[in-house]
Enzyme design. Structure first.
Site, PDB file in Angstrom:
ATOM      1  N   THR A  93      41.234  56.054  48.007  1.00 48.63           N
ATOM      2  CA  THR A  93      41.956  56.319  49.252  1.00 48.63           C
ATOM      3  C   THR A  93      42.465  55.050  49.941  1.00 48.63           C
ATOM      4  O   THR A  93      43.308  55.136  50.829  1.00 48.63           O
ATOM      5  CB  THR A  93      41.066  57.097  50.252  1.00 48.63           C
ATOM      6  OG1 THR A  93      39.876  56.348  50.497  1.00 48.63           O
ATOM      7  CG2 THR A  93      40.702  58.468  49.687  1.00 48.63           C
ATOM      8  N   HIS A 138      53.436  37.602  48.228  1.00 42.38           N
ATOM      9  CA  HIS A 138      52.844  36.339  48.668  1.00 42.38           C
ATOM     10  C   HIS A 138      53.693  35.180  48.138  1.00 42.38           C
ATOM     11  O   HIS A 138      53.993  35.115  46.941  1.00 42.38           O
ATOM     12  CB  HIS A 138      51.426  36.181  48.125  1.00 42.38           C
ATOM     13  CG  HIS A 138      50.413  37.073  48.771  1.00 42.38           C
ATOM     14  ND1 HIS A 138      50.686  37.910  49.814  1.00 42.38           N
ATOM     15  CD2 HIS A 138      49.075  37.250  48.484  1.00 42.38           C
ATOM     16  CE1 HIS A 138      49.577  38.564  50.166  1.00 42.38           C
ATOM     17  NE2 HIS A 138      48.599  38.175  49.375  1.00 42.38           N
ATOM     18  N   VAL A 185      44.833  49.603  47.812  1.00 43.67           N
ATOM     19  CA  VAL A 185      44.894  49.249  46.387  1.00 43.67           C
ATOM     20  C   VAL A 185      44.640  50.487  45.531  1.00 43.67           C
ATOM     21  O   VAL A 185      45.279  50.679  44.500  1.00 43.67           O
ATOM     22  CB  VAL A 185      43.905  48.117  46.058  1.00 43.67           C
ATOM     23  CG1 VAL A 185      43.904  47.819  44.562  1.00 43.67           C
ATOM     24  CG2 VAL A 185      44.266  46.852  46.833  1.00 43.67           C
ATOM     25  N   ASN A 196      51.914  40.973  45.750  1.00 46.89           N
ATOM     26  CA  ASN A 196      50.455  40.877  45.900  1.00 46.89           C
ATOM     27  C   ASN A 196      49.696  42.148  45.582  1.00 46.89           C
ATOM     28  O   ASN A 196      48.522  42.094  45.202  1.00 46.89           O
ATOM     29  CB  ASN A 196      50.107  40.420  47.319  1.00 46.89           C
ATOM     30  CG  ASN A 196      50.645  41.351  48.383  1.00 46.89           C
ATOM     31  OD1 ASN A 196      51.862  41.515  48.515  1.00 46.89           O
ATOM     32  ND2 ASN A 196      49.771  41.976  49.161  1.00 46.89           N
ATOM     33  N   LYS A 218      38.675  31.122  48.175  1.00 45.86           N
ATOM     34  CA  LYS A 218      39.034  31.813  46.930  1.00 45.86           C
ATOM     35  C   LYS A 218      40.170  31.089  46.211  1.00 45.86           C
ATOM     36  O   LYS A 218      40.144  30.908  44.990  1.00 45.86           O
ATOM     37  CB  LYS A 218      39.439  33.257  47.232  1.00 45.86           C
ATOM     38  CG  LYS A 218      38.306  34.134  47.747  1.00 45.86           C
ATOM     39  CD  LYS A 218      38.842  35.475  48.218  1.00 45.86           C
ATOM     40  CE  LYS A 218      37.760  36.311  48.891  1.00 45.86           C
ATOM     41  NZ  LYS A 218      38.294  37.555  49.481  1.00 45.86           N
ATOM     42  N   CYS A 255      44.572  37.706  45.000  1.00 46.45           N
ATOM     43  CA  CYS A 255      46.037  37.801  45.027  1.00 46.45           C
ATOM     44  C   CYS A 255      46.700  36.500  45.468  1.00 46.45           C
ATOM     45  O   CYS A 255      47.826  36.203  45.074  1.00 46.45           O
ATOM     46  CB  CYS A 255      46.478  38.945  45.930  1.00 46.45           C
ATOM     47  SG  CYS A 255      45.821  38.859  47.604  1.00 46.45           S
ATOM     48  N   ARG A 308      33.326  38.001  41.110  1.00 52.04           N
ATOM     49  CA  ARG A 308      34.235  36.992  40.542  1.00 52.04           C
ATOM     50  C   ARG A 308      33.508  35.722  40.106  1.00 52.04           C
ATOM     51  O   ARG A 308      33.944  35.050  39.183  1.00 52.04           O
ATOM     52  CB  ARG A 308      35.352  36.658  41.536  1.00 52.04           C
ATOM     53  CG  ARG A 308      36.394  37.764  41.625  1.00 52.04           C
ATOM     54  CD  ARG A 308      37.561  37.376  42.513  1.00 52.04           C
ATOM     55  NE  ARG A 308      38.395  38.562  42.772  1.00 52.04           N
ATOM     56  CZ  ARG A 308      39.093  38.753  43.878  1.00 52.04           C
ATOM     57  NH1 ARG A 308      39.065  37.838  44.829  1.00 52.04           N
ATOM     58  NH2 ARG A 308      39.812  39.842  44.037  1.00 52.04           N
TER      59      ARG A 308
END
Length: 359
Positions: free
Chosen positions: A12, A250, A15, A335, A212, A157, A117
């Site tokens: 929902t 981006h 992404v 992005n 990041k 992103c 990550r």
């Protein structure tokens, strides 16, 4: 290629919505599960999304009346699918636990989240750059005690525009990178309707984003050593990340110091001729040409370039010599396509083609 049954965890959210559009008519993947939080479970997808639908396209008709499952019912979801895409809005430790639960239920996870990550045996894959990092998966399975289940993640992103542009230059001895990113509001899961404060505004801070942008490339450019991926020690990277009043796309202003000087024409040629594993395998979501260079002084621009090659290409322009670094240039990527859902779908295609998602 066989059809894989897949689920979207966090269906929902913004992404998750993008995943639904990308997978609506995917040649390899058939969505059989949409899952989200308990408050959405039991509703149809149309009801669960309601006024939160943020895409310009309509909700796919084939998913509109599909009943949303509870993402926390891991065994129930895992029994129905070959693997899942995951893009949830939860605390980092909760995401880590959820993704590991799916992996241990023998359900591979293609994650758009940041929680895993930096887990040393979880590959963070940009298919055109470090497809070879998939080779760490057997070590991760050994740690998890699984036969089929594992986690693979896509990177943040904010670095999807500049890391692909720098990568073909790495053998020239990239020592330092300065990257200033100008990031769309969809990166925060917002639209101008839900975030009117962003209209005619710039916010010079995005929580956690600079870390990041500076740290994740070191893993992407790292190498497998034993049962872990070791970060590279060079180049050193510094960044500033700024939120700008753009819906999608981006942009990055990039400065690179090289040990070995080459002509600008040689750099442009490297960009235009670069192909990665995604192009070699001719994956369904892969751009035919990964990197596009524009000679016009005012390109790339968001409106004209963000949807290049279905939003999966990276656009570059304004390459020139710099007085402090060796070169500087501007680059841009979509992005929520290349940078989020599209990048995860491409990663899943790579892992399917390489046999990592077969029993």
């Amino acid at each position: 290629m066989k059809k894989y049954k897949v689920g979207i965890i966090g269906a929902t959210g913004m992404v998750g919505q993008r995943f639904s559009l990308l997978l609506e008519n995917h040649p390899w993947f058939e969505v059989v599960v949409l899952a989200a939080s308990k408050r959405s479970a039991g509703k149809t997808y149309r009801e669960a999304v309601g006024r939160k639908w943020a895409m310009t396209s309509e909700i796919p008709a084939k998913f509109a009346d599909m009943v949303v499952m509870d993402a926390s019912e891991v065994e129930k979801v895992a029994a129905l699918v070959d693997f899942v895409f995951c893009a949830v809005d939860m605390k980092k430790d909760e995401i880590k636990a959820l993704e590991e639960a799916y992996a241990k239920a023998e359900c591979p996870v293609m994650s758009n989240n940041s929680a895993n990550r930096h887990t040393p045996d979880v590959p963070m894959i940009i298919p055109e750059i470090n497809a070879d990092h998939a080779a760490i998966i057997p070590a991760q399975k050994k740690r998890l005690g699984t036969k089929k289940g594992f986690i693979a993640v896509k990177s943040n992103c904010s670095l999807q525009s500049y890391v692909p542009a720098v990568h073909p230059l790495m053998d020239l001895g990239v020592k330092k990178i300065l990257a200033c990113t100008y990031q769309a509001i969809s990166g925060a899961g917002k639209t101008f309707e839900s975030w009117p404060e962003m209209i005619d505004n710039v916010i010079p801070y995005i929580g956690g984003e600079e870390e990041k942008s500076e740290k994740e490339p070191l893993k992407i450019w790292g190498h497998i050593e034993g049962d872990v991926i070791k970060d590279t020690e060079v180049p050193s990277i510094t960044s500033q990340c700024i939120r700008v009043p753009v819906s999608n796309g981006h942009t990055a202003a990039v400065f690179v110091e090289l040990e070995h000087k080459v002509t600008m024409d040689e750099i442009i040629s490297r960009w235009e001729n670069y192909k990665g594993r995604a192009q070699e395998l001719n994956l369904p979501s892969a751009p035919k040409q990964f990197l596009h260079y524009f000679t016009e002084p005012d390109r790339p621009q968001i409106k004209s370039e963000r949807n290049l090659e279905n939003g999966m290409a990276v656009s570059i322009g304004r390459l020139r010599e710099d007085s402090q670094y060796t070169i500087k240039f501007v680059c841009m990527s979509h992005n929520t396509l290349r940078g989020a859902a599209g990048g995860a779908v491409l990663m899943a295609e790579l892992l399917c083609a390489e046999g990592y998602l077969d029993d």
